[in-house]
Design a protein around this motif. Sequence first.
Motif, PDB file in Angstrom:
ATOM      1  N   SER A 192       0.854  -1.182   0.000  1.00 62.66           N
ATOM      2  CA  SER A 192       0.000   0.000   0.000  1.00 62.66           C
ATOM      3  C   SER A 192       0.893   1.235   0.000  1.00 62.66           C
ATOM      4  O   SER A 192       2.115   1.133   0.148  1.00 62.66           O
ATOM      5  CB  SER A 192      -0.897  -0.006   1.241  1.00 62.66           C
ATOM      6  OG  SER A 192      -0.101   0.027   2.419  1.00 62.66           O
ATOM      7  N   PRO A 193       0.308   2.420  -0.157  1.00 62.60           N
ATOM      8  CA  PRO A 193       1.133   3.639  -0.196  1.00 62.60           C
ATOM      9  C   PRO A 193       1.935   3.900   1.068  1.00 62.60           C
ATOM     10  O   PRO A 193       2.866   4.706   1.043  1.00 62.60           O
ATOM     11  CB  PRO A 193       0.090   4.741  -0.436  1.00 62.60           C
ATOM     12  CG  PRO A 193      -1.025   4.060  -1.153  1.00 62.60           C
ATOM     13  CD  PRO A 193      -1.096   2.689  -0.531  1.00 62.60           C
ATOM     14  N   ASP A 194       1.587   3.248   2.189  1.00 69.01           N
ATOM     15  CA  ASP A 194       2.385   3.442   3.405  1.00 69.01           C
ATOM     16  C   ASP A 194       3.366   2.302   3.652  1.00 69.01           C
ATOM     17  O   ASP A 194       3.942   2.176   4.726  1.00 69.01           O
ATOM     18  CB  ASP A 194       1.480   3.635   4.634  1.00 69.01           C
ATOM     19  CG  ASP A 194       0.567   2.439   4.895  1.00 69.01           C
ATOM     20  OD1 ASP A 194       0.521   1.538   4.038  1.00 69.01           O
ATOM     21  OD2 ASP A 194      -0.091   2.428   5.950  1.00 69.01           O
ATOM     22  N   GLN A 270       3.199  -0.841  -6.219  1.00 66.22           N
ATOM     23  CA  GLN A 270       2.072  -0.447  -5.382  1.00 66.22           C
ATOM     24  C   GLN A 270       2.494   0.040  -3.997  1.00 66.22           C
ATOM     25  O   GLN A 270       1.650   0.295  -3.144  1.00 66.22           O
ATOM     26  CB  GLN A 270       1.119  -1.636  -5.252  1.00 66.22           C
ATOM     27  CG  GLN A 270       0.543  -2.039  -6.602  1.00 66.22           C
ATOM     28  CD  GLN A 270      -0.319  -3.264  -6.506  1.00 66.22           C
ATOM     29  OE1 GLN A 270      -1.511  -3.176  -6.242  1.00 66.22           O
ATOM     30  NE2 GLN A 270       0.293  -4.421  -6.681  1.00 66.22           N
ATOM     31  N   CYS A 271       3.804   0.157  -3.783  1.00 63.98           N
ATOM     32  CA  CYS A 271       4.322   0.584  -2.486  1.00 63.98           C
ATOM     33  C   CYS A 271       4.568   2.086  -2.444  1.00 63.98           C
ATOM     34  O   CYS A 271       4.565   2.772  -3.460  1.00 63.98           O
ATOM     35  CB  CYS A 271       5.615  -0.170  -2.180  1.00 63.98           C
ATOM     36  SG  CYS A 271       5.357  -1.925  -1.909  1.00 63.98           S
ATOM     37  N   GLY A 272       4.812   2.551  -1.230  1.00 65.00           N
ATOM     38  CA  GLY A 272       5.079   3.971  -1.054  1.00 65.00           C
ATOM     39  C   GLY A 272       6.505   4.358  -1.356  1.00 65.00           C
ATOM     40  O   GLY A 272       6.818   5.549  -1.481  1.00 65.00           O
ATOM     41  N   LEU A 290       9.588   5.374  -8.203  1.00 62.81           N
ATOM     42  CA  LEU A 290       9.159   5.384  -6.809  1.00 62.81           C
ATOM     43  C   LEU A 290      10.052   6.291  -5.969  1.00 62.81           C
ATOM     44  O   LEU A 290      11.239   6.461  -6.288  1.00 62.81           O
ATOM     45  CB  LEU A 290       9.238   3.971  -6.233  1.00 62.81           C
ATOM     46  CG  LEU A 290       8.315   2.917  -6.828  1.00 62.81           C
ATOM     47  CD1 LEU A 290       8.702   1.539  -6.309  1.00 62.81           C
ATOM     48  CD2 LEU A 290       6.864   3.217  -6.496  1.00 62.81           C
ATOM     49  N   ARG A 337      10.261  11.637   0.399  1.00 65.07           N
ATOM     50  CA  ARG A 337       8.817  11.660   0.632  1.00 65.07           C
ATOM     51  C   ARG A 337       8.260  13.072   0.515  1.00 65.07           C
ATOM     52  O   ARG A 337       7.118  13.261   0.106  1.00 65.07           O
ATOM     53  CB  ARG A 337       8.499  11.096   2.025  1.00 65.07           C
ATOM     54  CG  ARG A 337       8.793   9.627   2.153  1.00 65.07           C
ATOM     55  CD  ARG A 337       7.940   8.801   1.216  1.00 65.07           C
ATOM     56  NE  ARG A 337       6.515   8.929   1.529  1.00 65.07           N
ATOM     57  CZ  ARG A 337       5.540   8.559   0.733  1.00 65.07           C
ATOM     58  NH1 ARG A 337       5.810   8.060  -0.456  1.00 65.07           N
ATOM     59  NH2 ARG A 337       4.284   8.701   1.105  1.00 65.07           N
TER      60      ARG A 337
END
Length: 340
Positions: A192-194, A270-272, A290, A337
Amino acid sequence: MKILVVKLSSLGDVVHALPVVQDIRAAMPDAQIDWVVEKAFASLLSKCGGLQRVIPCEIRRWRKSPFSAATRSEWRAFRADLQREAYDAVIDLQGLTKSALVARLATLAPGGKRYALANQTEGSGYEAPTRWVADVAIRMEPRIHAVQRSRELAARALGYTFAPVPDFGLKRPKDRVEKAQPAIENIANYPSPDTVVFVHGTSRADKEWPLDHWVALGRQLDAAGCKVALAHGNAKELATSQAIAEALDAPDVMVWPMLSLDALTDELAQCGGVIGVDSGVSHIAVALDLPHVQIYNFDTAWRTGPGGFAGGGRQVSVYATPTPGVQAVWQAWLGCRGKV
């Protein structure tokens, strides 16, 4: 026009060459592009949009038993597959004897030519046969990033210009239902994004980051509300993933199963973000655009690391000797980030 790209290995080198496909597609929309690659990396190329055919080989394995019946049979099958098409251009992006052999075996169409590097660039491997086999050997600047080297070689061979920012062309999954990799079902919590992925594995021990550094960084990420996922590609790396997870002892730490490269690419997408050492999987993170911190124990990021051509400040390298500290990597991650 039919074009054959020869870039056999390693994983990072294959990733660095991916933008060549999109450059050719932009300049020559009707071109057919095929690629010869080691079988271990072929599944990654299945994610690269615009390739007509991926031709796998296993030269690394064949060299260990060149005269065995199995090797001779597999070599004949590979040669027949390679020679199914006649190419207008064969571009050896690797510059080694093994890639020169493949380029020489490929069939040229009438008027077709073989192109290769004319010289070694700083920090790269190079062997003279690639120049001897080529119809056109192209001299490159000796100090050049690996991505730029492949892009320039192909562009000068085929006579086009390319955009400043590379497009690696990796297709992202539209949704998880479309994916057919059973191993993904073993992941307890989907990325997930986190989720921040740790890429600690590398083929060279002197590129590794200390285990206690990974644990300390993981604790900071956990305190910040992030999930930590641990990727690995062999039994040794799995043991390291398990050791980090055990030390972190946090509910949101995920040790991923070993995945094929195409499945791993889907998960990373699909990762943060990713924090990793100088390795092929870290370079995939760059190719996916990413947020990414790449850790270097040697001052070689100028040649293989995230460059000024991509990422908009969201992809950076951190270098120190003997190794970067945890806080340097943490601050770099916060900066990445902040650019999202």
